[in-house]
Design a protein around this motif. Structure first.
Motif, PDB file in Angstrom:
ATOM      1  N   LEU A  82       0.828  -1.211   0.000  1.00  0.00           N
ATOM      2  CA  LEU A  82       0.000   0.000   0.000  1.00  0.00           C
ATOM      3  C   LEU A  82       0.857   1.255   0.000  1.00  0.00           C
ATOM      4  O   LEU A  82       0.536   2.241  -0.663  1.00  0.00           O
ATOM      5  N   ARG A  83       1.948   1.218   0.739  1.00  0.00           N
ATOM      6  CA  ARG A  83       2.846   2.376   0.798  1.00  0.00           C
ATOM      7  C   ARG A  83       3.545   2.578  -0.540  1.00  0.00           C
ATOM      8  O   ARG A  83       3.724   3.714  -0.992  1.00  0.00           O
ATOM      9  N   LYS A  84       3.913   1.477  -1.191  1.00  0.00           N
ATOM     10  CA  LYS A  84       4.589   1.562  -2.491  1.00  0.00           C
ATOM     11  C   LYS A  84       3.713   2.265  -3.527  1.00  0.00           C
ATOM     12  O   LYS A  84       4.196   3.041  -4.352  1.00  0.00           O
ATOM     13  N   TYR A  85       2.393   1.983  -3.464  1.00  0.00           N
ATOM     14  CA  TYR A  85       1.469   2.595  -4.427  1.00  0.00           C
ATOM     15  C   TYR A  85       0.781   3.841  -3.863  1.00  0.00           C
ATOM     16  O   TYR A  85      -0.233   4.291  -4.404  1.00  0.00           O
ATOM     17  N   SER A  86       1.326   4.377  -2.767  1.00  0.00           N
ATOM     18  CA  SER A  86       0.848   5.634  -2.152  1.00  0.00           C
ATOM     19  C   SER A  86      -0.621   5.576  -1.738  1.00  0.00           C
ATOM     20  O   SER A  86      -1.334   6.578  -1.826  1.00  0.00           O
TER      21      SER A  86
ATOM     22  N   LYS B 222       2.771   8.293   5.053  1.00  0.00           N
ATOM     23  CA  LYS B 222       3.914   7.886   5.878  1.00  0.00           C
ATOM     24  C   LYS B 222       3.533   7.774   7.349  1.00  0.00           C
ATOM     25  O   LYS B 222       3.919   6.832   8.031  1.00  0.00           O
ATOM     26  N   LYS B 223       2.762   8.756   7.823  1.00  0.00           N
ATOM     27  CA  LYS B 223       2.399   8.770   9.240  1.00  0.00           C
ATOM     28  C   LYS B 223       1.565   7.544   9.600  1.00  0.00           C
ATOM     29  O   LYS B 223       1.839   6.861  10.596  1.00  0.00           O
ATOM     30  N   GLU B 224       0.550   7.256   8.788  1.00  0.00           N
ATOM     31  CA  GLU B 224      -0.299   6.089   9.051  1.00  0.00           C
ATOM     32  C   GLU B 224       0.527   4.806   8.982  1.00  0.00           C
ATOM     33  O   GLU B 224       0.368   3.906   9.818  1.00  0.00           O
ATOM     34  N   PHE B 225       1.430   4.724   8.012  1.00  0.00           N
ATOM     35  CA  PHE B 225       2.267   3.537   7.844  1.00  0.00           C
ATOM     36  C   PHE B 225       3.115   3.277   9.086  1.00  0.00           C
ATOM     37  O   PHE B 225       3.112   2.167   9.637  1.00  0.00           O
ATOM     38  N   PHE B 226       3.825   4.288   9.562  1.00  0.00           N
ATOM     39  CA  PHE B 226       4.741   4.090  10.685  1.00  0.00           C
ATOM     40  C   PHE B 226       4.010   3.896  12.010  1.00  0.00           C
ATOM     41  O   PHE B 226       4.403   3.047  12.828  1.00  0.00           O
ATOM     42  N   ILE B 227       2.930   4.624  12.232  1.00  0.00           N
ATOM     43  CA  ILE B 227       2.175   4.461  13.484  1.00  0.00           C
ATOM     44  C   ILE B 227       1.571   3.063  13.571  1.00  0.00           C
ATOM     45  O   ILE B 227       1.700   2.366  14.581  1.00  0.00           O
TER      46      ILE B 227
END
Length: 219
Positions: A149-153, A157-162
């Motif tokens: 999901l992060r690769k395809y935006s 970033k915030k949601e990913f890391f939290i």
């Protein structure tokens, strides 16, 4: 039983794509529908009593085929489903952390509904699933999905890391060695398929190690 209901649910929440599939693959869907209608007609007039029961059982493949047809033709639909699964698993991870912090209070609350047995694995956590291994392995999958999901935006970033920190914490608190090994293997696969770079993996690995040292749970 979950297969047809899940397929129907995914088709309903992606109704716009289903309409496109109907326009593009109308002939194929008509033939597929006719096949299942004929199966039910034949089962209805069959002298074998159990034929109709098995026809109902196998009718789940009708919805599964249409759902898979949508997924094969539209990559964006797959990503939307990944996002739905990922956010649901984020809630499950949070429930595991809440169980670890407020275990006694949560157990008293669940006694009202007769569900306190779902927390019997404490100090290991299971997110109400009663099985820490299953709970943690599902979170492993959710973390790998988050890389895609992060690769395809599709997530920020915030949601990913939290959410990654929440999930890593829940996996650590599960005390599941199988899940720890599965996650390490998942990291290796994600890197080999270039879903995530080595720099990000090293950072996540460092955070995970810090979490495991901070919250030791008997495995």
């Amino acid at each position: 039983l979950s297969t047809p209901f899940l397929s129907i649910f995914l088709l309903l929440i992606n109704y716009d794509i289903l309409k496109k599939i109907w326009i593009e693959e109308k002939q194929l869907i008509r033939v597929w529908t006719a096949l299942f209608i004929w199966m039910f007609i034949s089962a209805f007039f069959s002298p074998v009593p159990e034929t109709l029961k098995y026809s109902v059982k196998y009718s789940q493949y009708y919805f599964l085929f249409v759902a898979m047809l949508c997924y094969v033709k539209y990559k964006n639909l797959i990503l939307r489903t990944y996002l739905l699964i990922y956010r649901f698993m984020s809630i499950i991870a949070l429930s595991g952390i809440i169980d670890w912090i407020w275990h006694k209070q949560l157990q008293l609350f669940l006694m009202i509904f007769g569900l306190e047995a779902s927390l019997d694995v404490y100090p290991r956590v299971s997110g109400f699933m009663m099985c820490p291994n299953q709970f943690a392995v599902l979170l492993d999958v959710a973390i790998i999905i988050s890389f895609i999901l992060r690769k395809y935006s599709k997530i920020g970033k915030k949601e990913f890391f939290i959410n990654t920190i929440f999930m890593l914490t829940a996996i650590s608190l599960s005390g599941s060695r199988n899940a720890w090994l599965s996650l390490a293997f998942g990291f290796l696969l994600a890197w080999s398929f270039k879903v995530v770079n080595i720099r990000k993996l090293l950072l996540i690995g460092m955070v995970w190690t810090l979490i495991m040292l901070s919250f030791p749970v008997p495995a």
